[in-house]
Design an enzyme around this catalytic site. Structure first.
Site, PDB file in Angstrom:
ATOM      1  N   ASP A  84     -58.016  58.323  51.916  1.00 47.52           N
ATOM      2  CA  ASP A  84     -58.789  56.856  52.328  1.00 47.52           C
ATOM      3  C   ASP A  84     -58.236  56.601  53.782  1.00 47.52           C
ATOM      4  OD1 ASP A  84     -61.079  54.771  51.059  1.00 47.52           O
ATOM      5  OD2 ASP A  84     -59.670  53.565  51.977  1.00 47.52           O
TER       6      ASP A  84
ATOM      7  N   ASN B   3     -66.007  49.706  61.904  1.00 45.82           N
ATOM      8  CA  ASN B   3     -66.988  49.842  62.662  1.00 45.82           C
ATOM      9  C   ASN B   3     -67.802  47.980  62.731  1.00 45.82           C
ATOM     10  OD1 ASN B   3     -68.406  51.823  61.231  1.00 45.82           O
ATOM     11  ND2 ASN B   3     -68.670  51.745  59.648  1.00 45.82           N
TER      12      ASN B   3
ATOM     13  N   HIS C  84     -70.801  51.084  64.930  1.00 47.80           N
ATOM     14  CA  HIS C  84     -70.849  52.685  63.929  1.00 47.80           C
ATOM     15  C   HIS C  84     -70.597  54.209  64.707  1.00 47.80           C
ATOM     16  CE1 HIS C  84     -71.940  51.209  60.671  1.00 47.80           C
ATOM     17  NE2 HIS C  84     -72.794  50.002  60.814  1.00 47.80           N
TER      18      HIS C  84
ATOM     19  N   ASP D  61     -68.404  56.286  63.752  1.00 47.00           N
ATOM     20  CA  ASP D  61     -67.927  58.030  63.332  1.00 47.00           C
ATOM     21  C   ASP D  61     -67.029  58.695  64.953  1.00 47.00           C
ATOM     22  OD1 ASP D  61     -70.348  57.672  62.572  1.00 47.00           O
ATOM     23  OD2 ASP D  61     -71.692  58.298  63.758  1.00 47.00           O
TER      24      ASP D  61
ATOM     25  N   GLU E  83     -65.869  57.228  53.907  1.00 46.22           N
ATOM     26  CA  GLU E  83     -64.337  57.556  55.571  1.00 46.22           C
ATOM     27  C   GLU E  83     -63.712  57.644  53.820  1.00 46.22           C
ATOM     28  OE1 GLU E  83     -63.978  53.047  52.929  1.00 46.22           O
ATOM     29  OE2 GLU E  83     -65.538  55.118  53.640  1.00 46.22           O
TER      30      GLU E  83
END
Length: 349
Positions: free
Chosen positions: A220, A228, A233, A237, A263
């Protein structure tokens, strides 16, 4: 009456060959070439493919003393098929040496073939190659309309069959591409959650048979929401893509990594005990932290469950995978509770 009889023989024989798909395309073509040689009483039969100005022999039936095999390439200009392609229709030559136009053709000068009948092969209007039959001796009669009909029938089936096979191949390729997409994460291009069960369950069967060990880890990205919220975002990404690449680069060829959701990434490590799992995951953790993606280092938390074959044999397929994922997830929560940026193992006891 004889011409009609010969035409019927050609149709019947062609039907016998082409209806039997169990023979396979290669054998069907060979039988069609042999049928043409018998029908025309000639010596050499060739199905060619024309690529730019190259004449490539795809299939041929020739006498033992003729050195022609599949794969041989010639300059198209040096073959009678150059004439056939230019004519865009069947060409039938009984005695090339006495022909005003073709006696000086390079093909006659090079190969001395006196008799020839050929037909262009076209796929959806585009030239593919030629079907042709020839002999070094002159033809003992005129090529008749029934001969032209015969070669046209053979060429038509070959055209249709090549188109069908090309379409079948494209369909297979498309299905494979769609299947790959179905099991691939569109952002990171590694396997997705759907691929997890398919891959791990198959490998669990091997683990069980070989009575070996394996490990499953869930990775994780720590505080990913902050990335973010802080950078947007698009940056989020980018982080997911780079983290996926880093994990993929750090695992062994036979290991498996998938984007498990958001994630989170799932890591499958076959033939692996606790010490190997620790070494692999430590390497992954340090290399991700070394990525220069944000102002502060990217860190990850990892939960791992290690197990042997004896622990999974009594479980049903989906239950086995679900239970292992649940164990790794519990270990992940331990890592988060411990302050993140660390590795924790599921305590089986």
């Amino acid at each position: 009456m004889e011409a009609v009889s010969n035409g019927e023989k050609v149709i019947r024989r062609l039907y016998e060959i082409t209806k039997n798909y169990d023979l396979g395309f290669e054998t069907q073509i060979e039988q069609i070439l042999k049928m043409g040689l018998e029908r025309f009483n000639l010596d050499i039969a060739i199905l060619s493919k024309i690529d730019n100005n190259r004449y490539v022999i795809k299939h041929c039936v020739v006498p033992a003393d003729v050195e022609l095999v599949s794969g041989v390439e010639l300059d198209l200009d040096t073959t009678y098929c150059h004439i056939t392609c230019q004519a865009n229709s069947p060409i039938a030559l009984e005695y090339v040496g006495k022909h005003d136009q073709y006696a000086s053709h390079p093909a006659y000068q090079s190969f001395g073939l006196e008799s020839y009948i050929g037909m262009p092969i076209k796929l959806n209007g585009k030239l593919y190659g030629t079907l042709n039959f020839s002999s070094p001796t002159p033809y003992d009669r005129k090529f008749a309309a029934v001969d032209i009909d015969a070669i046209q029938l053979m060429a038509s089936w070959i055209e249709v069959e090549i188109i069908r096979r090309n379409q079948e191949k494209r369909l297979i390729d498309l299905n494979l591409a769609l299947e790959k997409k179905a099991y691939e994460d569109s952002l990171t291009l590694i396997p997705n959650r759907r691929a997890v069960f398919k891959h791990i369950n198959a490998d669990l069967n091997r683990v069980s048979r070989e009575k070996s060990n394996a490990a499953l880890a869930i990775i994780d990205i720590d505080l990913f929401k902050n990335i973010n919220d802080t950078y947007g975002h698009k940056k989020g990404d980018e982080v997911l893509i780079k983290v996926a690449e880093s994990i993929d680069n750090d695992i062994r060829d036979y290991d498996f990594v998938a984007r498990f959701g958001g994630e989170e990434f799932l890591l499958w490590l076959p033939n692996c005990d606790m010490s190997i799992a620790t070494m692999v995951c430590d390497r992954i953790r340090h290399n991700i932290e070394a990525l220069s993606l944000c102002e502060t280092p990217i860190t990850i938390s990892i939960g791992i469950t290690c197990f042997g074959a004896d622990m999974i044999q009594k479980k049903q397929a989906k239950e086995r995978v679900d239970e292992l994922i649940l164990q790794a997830d519990k270990a992940l929560y331990k890592a988060k509770d411990a302050g993140r940026n660390c590795i924790k193992f599921y305590d089986i006891a």
